[in-house]
Motif scaffolding. Structure first.
Motif, PDB file in Angstrom:
ATOM      1  N   ARG A  34       9.082   6.857 -15.063  1.00 18.95           N
ATOM      2  CA  ARG A  34       8.755   7.846 -14.039  1.00 18.95           C
ATOM      3  C   ARG A  34       7.953   8.999 -14.648  1.00 18.95           C
ATOM      4  O   ARG A  34       7.970   9.220 -15.865  1.00 18.95           O
ATOM      5  CB  ARG A  34      10.038   8.398 -13.410  1.00 18.95           C
ATOM      6  N   ALA A  35       7.272   9.685 -13.790  1.00 22.58           N
ATOM      7  CA  ALA A  35       6.459  10.825 -14.248  1.00 22.58           C
ATOM      8  C   ALA A  35       7.307  11.880 -14.929  1.00 22.58           C
ATOM      9  O   ALA A  35       6.846  12.593 -15.836  1.00 22.58           O
ATOM     10  CB  ALA A  35       5.691  11.425 -13.066  1.00 22.58           C
ATOM     11  N   ASN A  36       8.591  11.993 -14.518  1.00 26.36           N
ATOM     12  CA  ASN A  36       9.468  13.004 -15.119  1.00 26.36           C
ATOM     13  C   ASN A  36      10.139  12.503 -16.393  1.00 26.36           C
ATOM     14  O   ASN A  36      10.991  13.180 -16.952  1.00 26.36           O
ATOM     15  CB  ASN A  36      10.524  13.446 -14.108  1.00 26.36           C
ATOM     16  N   GLY A  90      14.656  -7.385  -6.270  1.00 25.86           N
ATOM     17  CA  GLY A  90      14.881  -5.953  -6.404  1.00 25.86           C
ATOM     18  C   GLY A  90      13.753  -5.194  -5.720  1.00 25.86           C
ATOM     19  O   GLY A  90      12.666  -5.746  -5.472  1.00 25.86           O
ATOM     20  N   TYR A  91      13.990  -3.903  -5.414  1.00 31.07           N
ATOM     21  CA  TYR A  91      13.003  -3.095  -4.697  1.00 31.07           C
ATOM     22  C   TYR A  91      12.901  -1.722  -5.347  1.00 31.07           C
ATOM     23  O   TYR A  91      13.916  -1.118  -5.723  1.00 31.07           O
ATOM     24  CB  TYR A  91      13.389  -2.948  -3.220  1.00 31.07           C
ATOM     25  N   ILE A  92      11.676  -1.224  -5.468  1.00 28.70           N
ATOM     26  CA  ILE A  92      11.449   0.128  -5.974  1.00 28.70           C
ATOM     27  C   ILE A  92      10.273   0.731  -5.223  1.00 28.70           C
ATOM     28  O   ILE A  92       9.486   0.021  -4.583  1.00 28.70           O
ATOM     29  CB  ILE A  92      11.149   0.155  -7.496  1.00 28.70           C
ATOM     30  N   THR A  93      10.148   2.045  -5.321  1.00 30.41           N
ATOM     31  CA  THR A  93       8.978   2.748  -4.767  1.00 30.41           C
ATOM     32  C   THR A  93       8.437   3.663  -5.852  1.00 30.41           C
ATOM     33  O   THR A  93       9.196   4.379  -6.524  1.00 30.41           O
ATOM     34  CB  THR A  93       9.366   3.562  -3.532  1.00 30.41           C
ATOM     35  N   LEU A  94       7.119   3.623  -6.036  1.00 26.38           N
ATOM     36  CA  LEU A  94       6.469   4.428  -7.068  1.00 26.38           C
ATOM     37  C   LEU A  94       5.984   5.754  -6.507  1.00 26.38           C
ATOM     38  O   LEU A  94       5.557   5.838  -5.344  1.00 26.38           O
ATOM     39  CB  LEU A  94       5.279   3.668  -7.662  1.00 26.38           C
ATOM     40  N   PRO A 109       0.805  -1.240   0.000  1.00 27.91           N
ATOM     41  CA  PRO A 109       0.000   0.000   0.000  1.00 27.91           C
ATOM     42  C   PRO A 109       0.832   1.281   0.000  1.00 27.91           C
ATOM     43  O   PRO A 109       0.337   2.337  -0.426  1.00 27.91           O
ATOM     44  CB  PRO A 109      -0.825  -0.123   1.295  1.00 27.91           C
ATOM     45  N   ASP A 110       2.077   1.209   0.457  1.00 29.84           N
ATOM     46  CA  ASP A 110       2.908   2.419   0.454  1.00 29.84           C
ATOM     47  C   ASP A 110       3.556   2.671  -0.903  1.00 29.84           C
ATOM     48  O   ASP A 110       4.498   3.454  -1.025  1.00 29.84           O
ATOM     49  CB  ASP A 110       3.983   2.329   1.548  1.00 29.84           C
ATOM     50  N   ARG A 111       3.058   1.989  -1.939  1.00 29.43           N
ATOM     51  CA  ARG A 111       3.539   2.097  -3.317  1.00 29.43           C
ATOM     52  C   ARG A 111       4.945   1.513  -3.496  1.00 29.43           C
ATOM     53  O   ARG A 111       5.606   1.766  -4.489  1.00 29.43           O
ATOM     54  CB  ARG A 111       3.551   3.556  -3.815  1.00 29.43           C
ATOM     55  N   SER A 112       5.388   0.708  -2.546  1.00 24.55           N
ATOM     56  CA  SER A 112       6.672   0.021  -2.724  1.00 24.55           C
ATOM     57  C   SER A 112       6.425  -1.313  -3.430  1.00 24.55           C
ATOM     58  O   SER A 112       5.318  -1.869  -3.385  1.00 24.55           O
ATOM     59  CB  SER A 112       7.360  -0.212  -1.376  1.00 24.55           C
ATOM     60  N   PHE A 131       4.611   4.684 -13.821  1.00 22.79           N
ATOM     61  CA  PHE A 131       3.935   3.442 -14.233  1.00 22.79           C
ATOM     62  C   PHE A 131       4.953   2.394 -14.696  1.00 22.79           C
ATOM     63  O   PHE A 131       6.067   2.715 -15.113  1.00 22.79           O
ATOM     64  CB  PHE A 131       2.860   3.693 -15.296  1.00 22.79           C
ATOM     65  N   ILE A 132       4.510   1.130 -14.553  1.00 27.33           N
ATOM     66  CA  ILE A 132       5.335  -0.033 -14.936  1.00 27.33           C
ATOM     67  C   ILE A 132       4.628  -0.765 -16.069  1.00 27.33           C
ATOM     68  O   ILE A 132       3.408  -1.003 -16.008  1.00 27.33           O
ATOM     69  CB  ILE A 132       5.549  -0.971 -13.744  1.00 27.33           C
ATOM     70  N   VAL A 133       5.408  -1.164 -17.058  1.00 27.66           N
ATOM     71  CA  VAL A 133       4.873  -1.900 -18.210  1.00 27.66           C
ATOM     72  C   VAL A 133       5.509  -3.289 -18.229  1.00 27.66           C
ATOM     73  O   VAL A 133       6.716  -3.427 -18.407  1.00 27.66           O
ATOM     74  CB  VAL A 133       5.159  -1.160 -19.529  1.00 27.66           C
ATOM     75  N   LEU A 134       4.685  -4.327 -18.031  1.00 25.86           N
ATOM     76  CA  LEU A 134       5.129  -5.722 -18.119  1.00 25.86           C
ATOM     77  C   LEU A 134       4.664  -6.282 -19.469  1.00 25.86           C
ATOM     78  O   LEU A 134       3.494  -6.077 -19.854  1.00 25.86           O
ATOM     79  CB  LEU A 134       4.546  -6.563 -16.982  1.00 25.86           C
TER      80      LEU A 134
END
Length: 562
Positions: free
Chosen positions: A456-458, A482-486, A438-441, A491-494
């Motif tokens: 990323r948005a930028n 691996g770990y990321i936070t959004l 839920p924390d976007r991680s 957005f992620i594209v699979l």
């Protein structure tokens, strides 16, 4: 001197009476063999000879046929003699005789001619008591032969008519047989039944047990579809390919070595569709023109019936396969998520298009707990039903391990071990799995799959590559998460390789770069809109296609403010 005249007159009266009686006896015989036999025996009796042949001239074969043979062991009735044309009209003897006749002990030849047409001849040996033939004796025999010429010719005509009637009856019988066989062939679509009927027809009509029946297959190969009582293996391909006309066996050739007497090409519309090889008839009779015509028709019927049966078998097999694929697709559809769970702070859209009735791509979105959601995408080697079966294995592994208290890394490692132990060496799976919080991680493991794109948005782009090798290839291999936070609007594209490797009309791939450029240019759009843009762009790139070259699966997840 007074007694000589009455004796000569008496002999003349005796010869005339004998000629009359002979004429009556010969005329009363309607059967040609009996007719010529009586003529030969009468001549031999009158001239006191012990060797004789009654010959007929076969104008078609241009050979002399020994119809009746008496006192000669070197030839038998029915043999053909190689003789030069006999042009003389009168009696021939001595050196005027052909050498082939002199070698048989023949010393006298009386031609049988009717209206200057050569019909036959009577060939006689020497007198039993020796000496020359007297003039009166020769005149008597010549007169008898001349009287018989018309009767011989008439008998030949009768024989030809009788043979024509027999041929006609045989033709009618063959046509009736073919008609009945065609009804039997048309009544079944069982190839084995067709071949059994064909074998029985050969045995019943041709009185032959040994046969080899080949059908021509693609790339000029031949399949042996039926054989009789023969130990022969497949005949030489070069020989079968060369059979364009009837081939009769010669001593020592490939047909003779395989106990075959004749090979016939079975043709339809000018091309060879099969080869029929037959052994000798049980009655040892040769294969004549009528036999060959019948066999051509029978073989053509059999070829057509077998081809029809095979088409029906193919259609049934195709229908069965289509039904099995339909069921597999239904099963596969049930394996994919029926709906996408609502995930706070995340908007998700998906696309899944199989290349065939069933595909090898797999994806899943599952709420493990209230605070954890699993995202998974995978690509199985191959396409169709085998790929779908392997896809079901990873689905089963995933859902069996969901309730377990396992980290993502542990779950992937166990899945890899299970797949390694239960799949063939040439089968493997690429997969990407991630757990969203839920924390976007996001924690993720990439098992040899196309690296998902994090945009990323930028406008910055990252590839999610951390993980390990493909699943099912190496046992007990570690995977590193691996770990990321959004952030909002990241957005992620699979995707699977069916997206980036879609083939265009110029035989070029769509490429990941083209996908990335499209996403970057439209990154403000919703996931659903992005999915539609990508699909339309791929279709414009590939042009109209009847079926996809590979399965196409796409998942886009975008972080929101809420």
């Amino acid at each position: 001197m007074k007694k000589t005249a009455p004796r000569a007159e008496q002999a003349q009266r005796y010869d005339l009476q004998a000629l009359f009686q002979t004429s009556q006896a010969l005329s009363s015989s309607s059967e040609l063999h009996s007719f010529l036999g009586n003529l030969l025996l009468t001549a031999m009796g009158r001239l006191l000879v012990t060797r004789g042949i009654a010959l007929l001239y076969d104008s078609g074969e241009r050979k002399w046929h020994a119809v009746v043979v008496k006192g000669i062991r070197e030839i038998k009735e029915g043999d053909y003699l190689e003789l030069p044309p006999l042009t003389q009209d009168a009696v021939a003897s001595g050196d005027a005789l052909p050498a082939a006749l002199r070698s048989l002990g023949i010393h006298l030849l009386l031609p049988i001619r009717e209206e200057h047409e050569q019909v036959g001849a009577i060939a006689l040996g020497n007198k039993l008591i020796g000496g020359y033939f007297e003039k009166t004796e020769l005149e008597f025999v010549q007169s008898m032969v001349n009287m018989s010429a018309a009767a011989v010719r008439n008998s030949l005509i009768v024989e030809k008519l009788r043979q024509a009637n027999l041929d006609l009856d045989n033709t009618v019988q063959q046509l009736n047989t073919l008609f009945e066989l065609s009804k039997e062939f048309n009544a079944t679509v069982d190839r084995e039944r067709v071949l059994k009927i064909f074998s029985f027809a050969l045995m019943g009509h041709m009185v032959v047990q040994n046969h080899l029946f080949y059908l021509k297959r693609p790339e000029n190969t031949f399949e042996l579809v039926s054989s009789g009582r023969t130990s022969a293996d497949a005949l030489d391909l070069e020989f079968l390919s060369s059979v364009e006309d009837p081939v009769r066996a010669e001593p020592g050739d490939i047909l003779d070595q395989n106990n075959m007497a004749i090979a016939l090409p079975i043709q339809q519309q000018g091309s060879v569709h099969g080869v029929l090889c037959l052994g000798a008839k049980m009655n040892r009779a040769p294969y004549n023109r009528k036999d060959i015509e019948f066999l051509y028709a029978l073989g053509s019927l059999a070829v057509t019936s077998i081809q029809n049966a095979e088409l029906v078998e193919e259609r049934i097999a195709r229908q069965r396969l289509e039904e099995e694929l339909r069921m597999a697709r239904e099963i596969q559809r049930n394996l994919l998520p029926a709906s996408i769970p609502k995930i706070p702070g995340l908007e998700v859209a998906t696309l899944a298009l199989p290349s065939r009735e069933v595909g090898g791509d797999y994806f899943d979105i599952v709420s493990i707990t209230k605070d954890r959601t699993l995202f998974m995408i995978a690509d199985v080697t191959g396409k169709g039903a085998p790929a779908a079966l392997l896809m079901s294995s990873i689905h089963a592994c995933t859902h069996v391990m969901l309730p377990m208290d396992l980290t993502l890394q542990e779950a992937i490692e166990r899945t890899n071990s299970v797949l390694y132990e239960n799949t063939a060496a040439d089968k493997f799976i690429t997969a990407f799995a991630a757990i969203y919080y839920p924390d976007r991680s996001l924690s993720f493991v990439n098992a040899g799959h196309e690296a998902p794109l994090l945009i990323r948005a930028n406008g910055e782009v990252e590839h999610l590559e951390d993980g390990g090798p493909l699943l099912g290839i190496i046992p007990s291999v570690p995977y590193f998460p691996g770990y990321i936070t959004l952030a909002p609007d990241d957005f992620i594209v699979l995707f699977t390789d069916g997206v980036t490797e879609a083939m265009g009309e110029a035989m070029e791939e769509y490429t990941e770069q083209r996908l990335l450029d499209l996403l970057m240019a439209n990154r403000s759009c919703s996931p659903t809109a992005l999915i539609e843009l990508v699909q339309n762009d791929i279709e414009n790139f590939t042009g109209p296609v009847a079926a996809l070259s590979d399965d196409r699966t796409l998942i886009i997840m975008k972080a929101t403010d809420t």
